[in-house]
Design a protein around this motif. Structure first.
Motif, mmCIF file in Angstrom:
data_model
loop_
_atom_site.group_PDB
_atom_site.id
_atom_site.type_symbol
_atom_site.label_atom_id
_atom_site.label_comp_id
_atom_site.label_asym_id
_atom_site.label_seq_id
_atom_site.Cartn_x
_atom_site.Cartn_y
_atom_site.Cartn_z
ATOM 1 N N SER A 176 0.824 -1.206 0.000
ATOM 2 C CA SER A 176 0.000 0.000 0.000
ATOM 3 C C SER A 176 0.860 1.258 0.000
ATOM 4 O O SER A 176 0.578 2.233 -0.715
ATOM 5 C CB SER A 176 -0.929 0.008 1.221
ATOM 6 N N LEU A 177 1.924 1.244 0.820
ATOM 7 C CA LEU A 177 2.819 2.399 0.861
ATOM 8 C C LEU A 177 3.520 2.596 -0.474
ATOM 9 O O LEU A 177 3.689 3.727 -0.949
ATOM 10 C CB LEU A 177 3.860 2.211 1.979
ATOM 11 N N GLU A 178 3.936 1.484 -1.052
ATOM 12 C CA GLU A 178 4.609 1.553 -2.349
ATOM 13 C C GLU A 178 3.700 2.195 -3.392
ATOM 14 O O GLU A 178 4.115 3.067 -4.172
ATOM 15 C CB GLU A 178 5.010 0.142 -2.797
#
Length: 304
Positions: A287-289
């Protein structure tokens, strides 16, 4: 002041399970029972528990620390290092979680008379003592809930009914279909006089007696059933780990798991079951990526 005095003074104030544990620990500490608390150094205590198993040694050291703290509160001289000495840590036992299919196969292998206890433990997550402490009144059919408000211990073979070890142990747990059918069948098939609200929910082989895990293992042929299915070594407590795994697979977060298992501290839940949530770390990374990649792309587009 010595250990014997501490036990006599506090026995009536302790919950039954605490009293049993401390009485057992004090019995193992007979060699230092009359030693004054101001002479109970960590070295003396360690020597006294050296021959005990890790679990019993831990209980014994905790009993000594409790006695020393109590003596200090009364104004007695004590050894500060004894108050803060670390309790022996029992070796970690590898967790074993069965699949739903293995639970059902094990229950079927044991047979209808005893096998449904396997399903009850695996599908409610109760400790063995909590299962033994259940009474008919603790089952709320309308809400499909079980109220856990007491627990049984078996010191020296005799059953002692008391409260759960901590306040967090007093809780309600959901009753899913597999467990509900076991509970309702067990109540419906017993004599009318054993269906009253204060009757044990899970009866032992003797009329009106509570469930006793030691007798149950023998009567159920526990080890033979495990061998027949090739499951290897499985403890009854592993059925609680099975429940934790099922709760995680249902999508519940770790705080829900803490509540239904009756852990006082979230740290305990994380320590024992945090590995069940490792996949969330991977999901977070992805998700962060995606988020960082998206914002980076937007900033590049803006600059151009």
């Amino acid at each position: 002041m010595a250990l014997g005095f501490w036990q006599e003074v506090n026995a009536d104030r302790w919950r039954s399970k605490t009293a049993v544990v401390n009485a057992s620990a004090a019995d193992r500490l007979a060699c230092i029972a009359t030693v004054r608390v101001d002479r109970l150094t960590p070295e003396v205590v360690r020597e006294a528990v050296e021959s005990l198993s890790p679990y019993v040694a831990r209980q014994a050291v905790n009993a000594v620390k409790g006695a020393v703290k109590h003596a200090r509160s009364l104004g007695y001289e004590v050894v500060p290092a004894t108050v803060s000495m670390p309790s022996p840590r029992p070796p970690e036992t590898a967790q074993r979680a069965l699949s739903v299919e293995e639970v059902q196969a094990l229950a079927a292998q044991i047979g209808p008379l005893h096998g449904d206890v396997v399903e009850l433990l695996a599908f409610t997550g109760l400790r063995v003592g909590e299962l033994a402490g259940l009474e008919v009144r603790d089952y709320n059919a309308a809400r499909s809930r079980l109220s856990v408000i007491r627990a049984v211990s078996w010191p020296r073979g005799g059953a002692v009914v008391g409260e759960p070890k901590t306040e967090a142990g007093k809780r309600t747990v959901p009753v899913i279909g597999a467990a509900r059918s076991v509970i309702e069948r067990r109540i419906a098939e017993r004599p009318e006089e054993d269906r009253h609200p204060y009757a044990p929910l899970v009866l032992g082989p003797r009329r009106g007696a509570r469930f006793n895990p030691n007798n149950w293992r023998r009567d159920a042929g526990w080890k033979a059933a495990l061998d027949a299915l090739g499951l290897g070594r499985v403890r009854l407590h592993d059925l609680r780990h099975t429940y934790a795994s099922l709760v995680r697979r249902s999508g519940a977060d770790i705080y829900v798991l803490q509540k239904v298992l009756g852990h006082r501290e979230i740290a305990t839940t994380i320590d024992r079951y945090g590995h069940l949530y490792d996949d969330e770390i991977d999901e977070l990374g992805a998700s962060l990526e995606a988020a960082l990649g998206g914002s980076h792309g937007q900033s590049v587009a803006t600059e151009q």
